[in-house]
Motif scaffolding. Sequence first.
Motif, PDB file in Angstrom:
ATOM      1  N   ALA A   1      42.398  44.995 -33.456  1.00  0.00           N
ATOM      2  CA  ALA A   1      42.082  44.985 -34.887  1.00  0.00           C
ATOM      3  C   ALA A   1      41.164  43.833 -35.274  1.00  0.00           C
ATOM      4  N   VAL A   2      41.393  42.649 -34.713  1.00  0.00           N
ATOM      5  CA  VAL A   2      40.675  41.464 -35.185  1.00  0.00           C
ATOM      6  C   VAL A   2      39.905  40.738 -34.089  1.00  0.00           C
ATOM      7  N   GLY A   3      39.958  41.233 -32.860  1.00  0.00           N
ATOM      8  CA  GLY A   3      39.291  40.554 -31.754  1.00  0.00           C
ATOM      9  C   GLY A   3      40.203  39.545 -31.080  1.00  0.00           C
ATOM     10  N   ASN A   4      39.839  39.144 -29.878  1.00  0.00           N
ATOM     11  CA  ASN A   4      40.718  38.297 -29.072  1.00  0.00           C
ATOM     12  C   ASN A   4      40.933  36.915 -29.668  1.00  0.00           C
ATOM     13  N   ALA A   5      39.875  36.271 -30.141  1.00  0.00           N
ATOM     14  CA  ALA A   5      40.010  34.894 -30.622  1.00  0.00           C
ATOM     15  C   ALA A   5      40.882  34.815 -31.868  1.00  0.00           C
ATOM     16  N   ARG A   6      40.661  35.697 -32.819  1.00  0.00           N
ATOM     17  CA  ARG A   6      41.467  35.665 -34.040  1.00  0.00           C
ATOM     18  C   ARG A   6      42.888  36.125 -33.776  1.00  0.00           C
ATOM     19  N   ALA A   7      43.060  37.079 -32.866  1.00  0.00           N
ATOM     20  CA  ALA A   7      44.409  37.486 -32.482  1.00  0.00           C
ATOM     21  C   ALA A   7      45.152  36.309 -31.861  1.00  0.00           C
ATOM     22  N   ALA A   8      44.457  35.560 -31.008  1.00  0.00           N
ATOM     23  CA  ALA A   8      45.085  34.394 -30.391  1.00  0.00           C
ATOM     24  C   ALA A   8      45.476  33.366 -31.442  1.00  0.00           C
TER      25      ALA A   8
ATOM     26  N   LEU B   1      40.805  40.983 -44.902  1.00  0.00           N
ATOM     27  CA  LEU B   1      39.649  41.838 -45.152  1.00  0.00           C
ATOM     28  C   LEU B   1      38.424  41.324 -44.401  1.00  0.00           C
ATOM     29  N   GLU B   2      38.199  40.023 -44.460  1.00  0.00           N
ATOM     30  CA  GLU B   2      37.057  39.420 -43.768  1.00  0.00           C
ATOM     31  C   GLU B   2      37.149  39.638 -42.259  1.00  0.00           C
ATOM     32  N   TRP B   3      38.358  39.584 -41.724  1.00  0.00           N
ATOM     33  CA  TRP B   3      38.571  39.723 -40.291  1.00  0.00           C
ATOM     34  C   TRP B   3      38.618  41.167 -39.815  1.00  0.00           C
ATOM     35  N   GLY B   4      38.641  42.124 -40.738  1.00  0.00           N
ATOM     36  CA  GLY B   4      38.694  43.526 -40.347  1.00  0.00           C
ATOM     37  C   GLY B   4      40.100  44.050 -40.127  1.00  0.00           C
ATOM     38  N   LEU B   5      41.100  43.254 -40.484  1.00  0.00           N
ATOM     39  CA  LEU B   5      42.483  43.705 -40.338  1.00  0.00           C
ATOM     40  C   LEU B   5      42.793  44.801 -41.361  1.00  0.00           C
ATOM     41  N   VAL B   6      42.184  44.711 -42.544  1.00  0.00           N
ATOM     42  CA  VAL B   6      42.299  45.759 -43.559  1.00  0.00           C
ATOM     43  C   VAL B   6      40.892  46.168 -43.981  1.00  0.00           C
ATOM     44  N   SER B   7      40.773  47.336 -44.591  1.00  0.00           N
ATOM     45  CA  SER B   7      39.458  47.821 -45.018  1.00  0.00           C
ATOM     46  C   SER B   7      39.194  47.607 -46.495  1.00  0.00           C
ATOM     47  N   LYS B   8      40.243  47.345 -47.270  1.00  0.00           N
ATOM     48  CA  LYS B   8      40.059  47.144 -48.711  1.00  0.00           C
ATOM     49  C   LYS B   8      41.222  46.342 -49.262  1.00  0.00           C
ATOM     50  N   VAL B   9      40.944  45.506 -50.268  1.00  0.00           N
ATOM     51  CA  VAL B   9      41.971  44.747 -50.988  1.00  0.00           C
ATOM     52  C   VAL B   9      41.861  45.092 -52.462  1.00  0.00           C
ATOM     53  N   VAL B  10      42.990  45.443 -53.068  1.00  0.00           N
ATOM     54  CA  VAL B  10      43.023  45.820 -54.477  1.00  0.00           C
ATOM     55  C   VAL B  10      44.202  45.126 -55.148  1.00  0.00           C
ATOM     56  N   THR B  11      44.309  45.251 -56.447  1.00  0.00           N
ATOM     57  CA  THR B  11      45.442  44.673 -57.155  1.00  0.00           C
ATOM     58  C   THR B  11      46.701  45.476 -56.845  1.00  0.00           C
ATOM     59  N   PRO B  12      47.877  44.871 -57.059  1.00  0.00           N
ATOM     60  CA  PRO B  12      49.120  45.619 -56.804  1.00  0.00           C
ATOM     61  C   PRO B  12      49.201  46.924 -57.578  1.00  0.00           C
ATOM     62  N   ASP B  13      48.722  46.928 -58.809  1.00  0.00           N
ATOM     63  CA  ASP B  13      48.792  48.141 -59.622  1.00  0.00           C
ATOM     64  C   ASP B  13      47.874  49.245 -59.112  1.00  0.00           C
TER      65      ASP B  13
ATOM     66  N   GLY C   1      54.645  45.517 -29.163  1.00  0.00           N
ATOM     67  CA  GLY C   1      53.274  45.961 -28.921  1.00  0.00           C
ATOM     68  C   GLY C   1      52.212  45.173 -29.653  1.00  0.00           C
ATOM     69  N   GLY C   2      52.592  44.125 -30.364  1.00  0.00           N
ATOM     70  CA  GLY C   2      51.616  43.356 -31.128  1.00  0.00           C
ATOM     71  C   GLY C   2      50.509  42.756 -30.287  1.00  0.00           C
ATOM     72  N   ALA C   3      50.830  42.364 -29.059  1.00  0.00           N
ATOM     73  CA  ALA C   3      49.810  41.769 -28.188  1.00  0.00           C
ATOM     74  C   ALA C   3      48.765  42.796 -27.767  1.00  0.00           C
TER      75      ALA C   3
END
Length: 267
Positions: A159-166, A181-193, A151-153
């Motif tokens: 999640a990221v739009g057609n061009a970035r998905a391609a 994060l910049e592409w909208g694939l995730v909403s936040k980035v934090v440290t592993p801890d 189902g990835g296609a």
Amino acid sequence: MSQQQVLSSKADRIATWTLNLPEQRNPISDQTVVDRLTELVAEVNADMDTRVVILTGAGKGFSSGGNVKHMVEREGIFGGTPIQQRNGYRSGIQRIPLAVYHCEVPIIAAVNGAAIGAGCDLALMCDMRIASDTAVFAESFVKLGIIPGDGGAWLLPRAVGNARAAEMAFTGDAVDAHTALEWGLVSKVVTPDELMAEARELAGRVAKNPPQALRMTKKLLREGQKMSLESLLELSAAMQPLAHHSNDHREALAAFMEKRPGRFTGD
């Protein structure tokens, strides 16, 4: 066996599912993992006390997706004739996106490391995604000479739009957490801890809301991906009276007027 491959716990109305094959970077193509994930979704759907789910991986990786060793050895869904493989996908790994899509409560992916191939798609199946700064995402099927079979296609462009998905699907190259994060694939980035604490904080903000309203809102968001506006408005008009006539709605109004937290039961 399957219960050990995907661990489940619950606290404060938040369920946590942990892919637990860290020595293999948590593949999800084996039938036992498929069965366990679909079983957990069914349990949550039947449990009105569960408000939200956090999905993560044990060890350093979120999920490596398909079991490459089994691909090489033509085992499991990767074995048999073309017809048998087709049926293997349909009765195997493809049950995961169908189950997760129909999970009635919101799911947060806490992506603790590499999310590769079907592992990337598993994160995309979730409603919200938080990543460790060590996480990477790769729609890497083409590098193995195969296609996104889970189902990835369908998931990635949403999640990221057609061009970035391609770009991700045609190159198979990995995307780091900050690019995600910049592409909208995730909403936040934090440290592993900080990752699980951040996921639990978000889950807590979700879990404090009325459970029936949460489930109906998720249903509307899902249906809105395929419905016309007119059809979605009709569905919303049919669902809204159910919310208005709930005890939780009356409690929410009382809590609002009295400037206090609501105490919601699902009634």
